[in-house]
Motif scaffolding. Structure first.
Motif, short mmCIF file in Angstrom:
data_model
loop_
_atom_site.label_atom_id
_atom_site.label_comp_id
_atom_site.label_asym_id
_atom_site.label_seq_id
_atom_site.Cartn_x
_atom_site.Cartn_y
_atom_site.Cartn_z
N SER A 240 0.71 -1.16 -0.31
CA SER A 240 -0.09 -0.04 0.30
C SER A 240 0.80 1.35 -0.03
O SER A 240 0.74 2.24 -0.87
N GLU A 247 -4.98 0.11 1.30
CA GLU A 247 -5.27 -1.19 1.62
C GLU A 247 -6.11 -1.61 1.12
O GLU A 247 -6.17 -2.44 0.18
N SER A 248 -7.38 -0.93 1.23
CA SER A 248 -8.49 -1.49 0.69
C SER A 248 -8.53 -1.20 -0.80
O SER A 248 -9.12 -2.21 -1.70
N ALA A 249 -8.21 -0.34 -1.19
CA ALA A 249 -8.71 -0.16 -2.32
C ALA A 249 -7.10 -0.45 -3.09
O ALA A 249 -7.75 -0.94 -4.96
N ARG A 251 -6.33 -3.89 -2.55
CA ARG A 251 -7.16 -5.21 -3.26
C ARG A 251 -7.69 -4.88 -3.70
O ARG A 251 -7.55 -6.10 -5.06
N LYS A 252 -8.75 -4.63 -3.98
CA LYS A 252 -9.99 -3.81 -5.09
C LYS A 252 -8.97 -3.62 -6.96
O LYS A 252 -9.53 -4.66 -7.27
N SER A 261 -5.96 -12.21 -6.90
CA SER A 261 -5.80 -11.23 -5.82
C SER A 261 -4.12 -10.89 -5.45
O SER A 261 -2.94 -12.13 -6.40
#
Length: 314
Positions: A240, A247-249, A251-252, A261
């Motif tokens: 990240s 972090e969430s962005a 992964r997506k 992934s």
């Protein structure tokens, strides 16, 4: 139905499809071994139309060998379903290819070579196009524009697990004889259409409005870094920070761009690194540690699932 393949079978297949098989000299030079089982499995062949053939193979190879094409003015696209092989142009470095990778091959006066490993189960779906035999019909009207967009020579497409899962599902459906011809015809076009999805396409970032051009550049740089240094402690947090994404962005967006992934990508490159170290003679225990596994048994399980053979045998 599973069957065995002998030296004579390899010779016959090579004459039919324009391939020279280089088997171990001990077998070639000893006629008493020409009926020995060198491989077993299944090869299904479907004529999609004049000049276009789809091959579905699922083979276990018992001896190492390599093959070289003799065909001219031909084209193929193969999707590996299981196992691993090394492939490339004649007199050029070979590339190692595994499951979910596509292989674009336009022969055009250039021979290709393929190396097979012993103890390997290799399954693949391959569309073969003989451009000297094609007849104009409704199927080839859709197919020929795809071939025109094909790479001029040899190329390995990016790993695409989502597409592989889709192919496997369709092959299960094709076991129903009432729809098998339709499914195989569709699979042939789908495989050839993958040519247009070349990862180096300059307009790739424009084709997905959920990712900006900057996203594509950052994600591409991250994957290149993971590939170059897979032994590093790659965590979601460190990656990240590398990309400047949350972090969430991360992964997506990584999943969206590469159809896998981010941690699956790290695992894949670590296993590829492990493969190289094993080929250099390093112990399984040392390679397991370098690949980030605490226990060599867990590493062996992951390695065999990925490459189809135990690391000690490799």
């Amino acid at each position: 139905m599973t069957r065995t393949f002998t030296y004579a079978d390899f010779v016959q297949y090579g004459e039919q499809h324009g391939v020279t098989h280089y088997l171990p000299e001990a077998i070639v030079q000893d006629p008493s071994r020409h009926q020995e089982t060198l491989a077993y499995g299944q090869v299904r062949e479907y004529a999609l139309c004049q000049g276009v053939t789809l091959l579905h193979t699922d083979m276990h190879f018992l001896v190492p060998y390599h093959a070289q094409s003799r065909v001219q003015e031909a084209y193929s696209f193969a999707m590996l379903l299981n196992g691993q092989l090394r492939i490339g142009r004649e007199r050029s470095p070979l590339q190692t290819v595994g499951p979910a990778c596509g292989i674009n091959t336009s022969y055009r006066n250039e021979r290709m070579q393929t190396h097979y490993l012993p103890g390997m189960r290799l399954a693949a779906l391959d569309v073969l196009v003989d451009q000297t035999q094609i007849e104009q019909n409704a199927y080839t009207e859709r197919l020929l524009p795809i071939l025109d967009a094909a790479p001029p020579t040899f190329a390995v497409a990016e790993q695409d697990d989502a597409f592989l899962d889709n192919v496997r599902l369709q092959l299960q459906m094709a076991q129903d004889d009432s729809v098998s011809s339709l499914i195989y015809e569709a699979l042939g076009l789908q495989l050839l259409a993958r040519v247009r999805a070349a990862p180096s396409a300059p307009a790739e970032w424009q084709n997905n409005d959920r990712l900006s051009r900057q996203d594509h550049e950052r994600l591409g740089a991250l994957r290149e870094y993971i590939h170059r240094e897979p032994w590093q402690l790659h965590t979601i947090r460190s990656m990240s920070q590398f990309t400047g994404m949350g972090e969430s962005a991360l992964r997506k967006k990584f999943q969206l761009k590469f159809n896998t992934s981010i941690m699956a990508c790290v695992k894949e490159y670590r296993l590829q690194m492990a493969q190289r170290y094993l080929e250099q003679g390093e112990s399984v225990e040392k390679v397991a540690m370098l690949a980030g596994y605490r226990h060599s048994s867990n590493f062996s399980t992951a390695f065999k699932r990925r490459f189809g053979v135990n690391p000690r045998r490799w």
